[in-house]
Every structure is written in structure tokens, then in C-alpha cells.
Design an enzyme around this catalytic site. Structure first.
Site, PDB file in Angstrom:
ATOM      1  N   PRO A   9       0.798  -1.222   0.000  1.00 12.47           N
ATOM      2  CA  PRO A   9       0.000   0.000   0.000  1.00 12.47           C
ATOM      3  C   PRO A   9       0.833   1.275   0.000  1.00 12.47           C
ATOM      4  O   PRO A   9       1.845   1.373   0.683  1.00 12.47           O
ATOM      5  CB  PRO A   9      -0.840  -0.106   1.271  1.00 12.47           C
ATOM      6  CG  PRO A   9      -0.258  -1.195   2.079  1.00 12.47           C
ATOM      7  CD  PRO A   9       0.531  -2.060   1.169  1.00 12.47           C
ATOM      8  N   ASN A  10       0.358   2.201  -0.796  1.00 14.58           N
ATOM      9  CA  ASN A  10       0.869   3.565  -0.904  1.00 14.58           C
ATOM     10  C   ASN A  10       2.222   3.695  -1.592  1.00 14.58           C
ATOM     11  O   ASN A  10       2.699   4.816  -1.784  1.00 14.58           O
ATOM     12  CB  ASN A  10       0.908   4.256   0.473  1.00 14.58           C
ATOM     13  CG  ASN A  10      -0.461   4.326   1.091  1.00 14.58           C
ATOM     14  OD1 ASN A  10      -1.423   4.744   0.442  1.00 14.58           O
ATOM     15  ND2 ASN A  10      -0.590   3.883   2.332  1.00 14.58           N
ATOM     16  N   ARG A  17       3.911  11.397  -1.629  1.00 14.19           N
ATOM     17  CA  ARG A  17       3.785  11.337  -0.170  1.00 14.19           C
ATOM     18  C   ARG A  17       5.132  11.499   0.531  1.00 14.19           C
ATOM     19  O   ARG A  17       6.145  10.992   0.064  1.00 14.19           O
ATOM     20  CB  ARG A  17       3.124  10.020   0.251  1.00 14.19           C
ATOM     21  CG  ARG A  17       4.008   8.799   0.000  1.00 14.19           C
ATOM     22  CD  ARG A  17       3.342   7.490   0.358  1.00 14.19           C
ATOM     23  NE  ARG A  17       3.348   7.275   1.774  1.00 14.19           N
ATOM     24  CZ  ARG A  17       3.726   6.151   2.361  1.00 14.19           C
ATOM     25  NH1 ARG A  17       4.120   5.121   1.644  1.00 14.19           N
ATOM     26  NH2 ARG A  17       3.698   6.028   3.658  1.00 14.19           N
ATOM     27  N   TYR A  22      10.633   9.498   1.697  1.00 15.66           N
ATOM     28  CA  TYR A  22      10.737   8.599   0.549  1.00 15.66           C
ATOM     29  C   TYR A  22      11.416   9.206  -0.679  1.00 15.66           C
ATOM     30  O   TYR A  22      11.651   8.504  -1.652  1.00 15.66           O
ATOM     31  CB  TYR A  22       9.336   8.102   0.151  1.00 15.66           C
ATOM     32  CG  TYR A  22       8.674   7.325   1.247  1.00 15.66           C
ATOM     33  CD1 TYR A  22       9.057   6.016   1.527  1.00 15.66           C
ATOM     34  CD2 TYR A  22       7.673   7.896   2.026  1.00 15.66           C
ATOM     35  CE1 TYR A  22       8.461   5.290   2.541  1.00 15.66           C
ATOM     36  CE2 TYR A  22       7.065   7.177   3.044  1.00 15.66           C
ATOM     37  CZ  TYR A  22       7.457   5.888   3.301  1.00 15.66           C
ATOM     38  OH  TYR A  22       6.868   5.172   4.305  1.00 15.66           O
ATOM     39  N   ASN A  73       8.081  -5.359  -0.693  1.00 15.26           N
ATOM     40  CA  ASN A  73       7.950  -4.201   0.187  1.00 15.26           C
ATOM     41  C   ASN A  73       6.492  -4.184   0.604  1.00 15.26           C
ATOM     42  O   ASN A  73       5.653  -3.669  -0.131  1.00 15.26           O
ATOM     43  CB  ASN A  73       8.340  -2.913  -0.523  1.00 15.26           C
ATOM     44  CG  ASN A  73       8.232  -1.708   0.390  1.00 15.26           C
ATOM     45  OD1 ASN A  73       7.576  -1.749   1.416  1.00 15.26           O
ATOM     46  ND2 ASN A  73       8.869  -0.610  -0.010  1.00 15.26           N
ATOM     47  N   ALA A  76       2.793  -0.731   4.835  1.00 14.09           N
ATOM     48  CA  ALA A  76       2.245  -0.779   6.194  1.00 14.09           C
ATOM     49  C   ALA A  76       1.813  -2.186   6.607  1.00 14.09           C
ATOM     50  O   ALA A  76       1.734  -2.481   7.800  1.00 14.09           O
ATOM     51  CB  ALA A  76       1.079   0.192   6.327  1.00 14.09           C
ATOM     52  N   GLU A  97      12.606  -8.984   2.176  1.00 16.13           N
ATOM     53  CA  GLU A  97      11.775  -7.809   2.482  1.00 16.13           C
ATOM     54  C   GLU A  97      12.620  -6.549   2.301  1.00 16.13           C
ATOM     55  O   GLU A  97      13.760  -6.492   2.759  1.00 16.13           O
ATOM     56  CB  GLU A  97      11.276  -7.905   3.922  1.00 16.13           C
ATOM     57  CG  GLU A  97      10.394  -6.747   4.336  1.00 16.13           C
ATOM     58  CD  GLU A  97       9.835  -6.955   5.733  1.00 16.13           C
ATOM     59  OE1 GLU A  97       9.040  -7.895   5.929  1.00 16.13           O
ATOM     60  OE2 GLU A  97      10.208  -6.171   6.623  1.00 16.13           O
ATOM     61  N   HIS A  99      12.530  -2.141   2.379  1.00 19.84           N
ATOM     62  CA  HIS A  99      11.872  -0.881   2.727  1.00 19.84           C
ATOM     63  C   HIS A  99      12.733   0.275   2.225  1.00 19.84           C
ATOM     64  O   HIS A  99      13.954   0.253   2.405  1.00 19.84           O
ATOM     65  CB  HIS A  99      11.654  -0.759   4.232  1.00 19.84           C
ATOM     66  CG  HIS A  99      10.735  -1.812   4.744  1.00 19.84           C
ATOM     67  ND1 HIS A  99       9.375  -1.759   4.579  1.00 19.84           N
ATOM     68  CD2 HIS A  99      10.995  -2.982   5.382  1.00 19.84           C
ATOM     69  CE1 HIS A  99       8.829  -2.837   5.095  1.00 19.84           C
ATOM     70  NE2 HIS A  99       9.796  -3.606   5.583  1.00 19.84           N
ATOM     71  N   ARG A 106      12.198   5.473  12.463  1.00 17.56           N
ATOM     72  CA  ARG A 106      10.874   6.082  12.388  1.00 17.56           C
ATOM     73  C   ARG A 106      10.040   5.730  13.626  1.00 17.56           C
ATOM     74  O   ARG A 106      10.583   5.306  14.640  1.00 17.56           O
ATOM     75  CB  ARG A 106      10.204   5.650  11.090  1.00 17.56           C
ATOM     76  CG  ARG A 106      11.031   6.125   9.871  1.00 17.56           C
ATOM     77  CD  ARG A 106      10.414   5.805   8.568  1.00 17.56           C
ATOM     78  NE  ARG A 106       9.137   6.517   8.430  1.00 17.56           N
ATOM     79  CZ  ARG A 106       8.206   6.176   7.577  1.00 17.56           C
ATOM     80  NH1 ARG A 106       8.376   5.138   6.771  1.00 17.56           N
ATOM     81  NH2 ARG A 106       7.083   6.860   7.492  1.00 17.56           N
TER      82      ARG A 106
END
Length: 145
Positions: A9-10, A17, A22, A73, A76, A97, A99, A106
């Protein structure tokens, strides 16, 4: 060699964003960057979905279509999805995985990954380069079996 890249998502909102987290590279630019910087003999398929069930379907597609590796990735869903964990475990395909941001710098809730435990490794905080490093690692692991 076939490798699937899955984005949750996103991720499609890269360049829109939280640019301070990012960067300004948009999603399409990131996909093109990845494709330009991997070995030519790798067949790469890149997908993005904001829907957990679609990501699970794609993981299962990787199994049925005999992909050699997955780079994911989960966005969330990293911090919430036992279903993605189960899907990754069920296919027994080497998965890494990735990111874009350093999740450990964060918010506290981003420090826990449910999906990482189903993967052979995790790369975070290296931007788009994390995808390339994950693909190179999978390539070398599979070639040297």
C-alpha cells in the site's frame, strides 16, 4: 531466472507522499530504475497493490508460475499482516523484504515486522537501491545453489 517484486500500500504514491522520507522519485521512475540496473538474464515482474488479498494472490502466482525469488515491500502491511507472513511461508520461495526508508529510525510501531520472519533477509533505508541489492542477492543465491 524469474524474480517477482511486490509493492504494498501507498508505494504507488512515491514522489507524492512524505518526500522527506521517501524522496522525490515517483513509482514509475523507481520501477524503471530497478529494471535498468539488474542483470539482463533476470526476468522481472513488478506489481503494486493497496489490497492485502491481491498481494497474497500474487505470492501464490509466483509459486504456480515458478518464480525463483520474491522481493517484497509490504508497506504498512509489514507491521500488521499475519496473512502475508503465512503466504510467504507457504510458497517456500526465497523472499527478501525491502523498505525504502529506514523503518528503525521512524515511529516505534514501524520497528516490528511480521513479514520479515518469513523472509531470508531484510533491507531497509537504502531507497530504490535496496531492491537492486535484494535482486542481486537472490540471483547469486540461486545461481550458486
Amino acid at each position: 531466472m524469474k524474480i517477482m517484486v511486490l509493492n504494498g500500500p501507498n508505494i504507488n504514491f512515491l514522489g507524492i507522499r512524505e518526500k522527506e522520507v521517501y524522496g522525490s522519485q515517483n513509482y514509475e521512475e523507481m520501477c524503471q530504475y530497478i529494471k535498468r540496473n539488474i542483470k539482463k538474464e533476470i526476468e522481472l515482474e513488478i506489481y503494486q497493490s493497496n489490497i492485502e488479498g491481491e498481494l497474497i494472490n500474487l505470492i501464490q502466482k509466483a509459486y504456480f508460475d515458478k518464480f525463483d525469488g520474491i522481493v517484497i515491500n509490504p508497506g504498512a502491511y509489514t507491521h500488521t499482516s499475519i496473512a502475508l507472513y503465512d503466504a510467504i511461508k507457504s510458497v517456500s520461495i526465497p523472499t527478501i523484504e525491502v523498505h525504502i526508508s529506514n523503518v528503525h529510525k521512524r515511529e516505534e510501531f514501524r520497528h516490528k515486522s511480521f513479514t520479515a520472519a518469513a523472509c531470508i533477509g531484510q533491507i531497509c533505508g537504502l531507497g530504490s537501491n535496496g531492491y537492486i541489492l535484494a535482486i542481486e542477492f537472490l540471483y547469486n543465491k540461486i545461481i550458486n545453489k
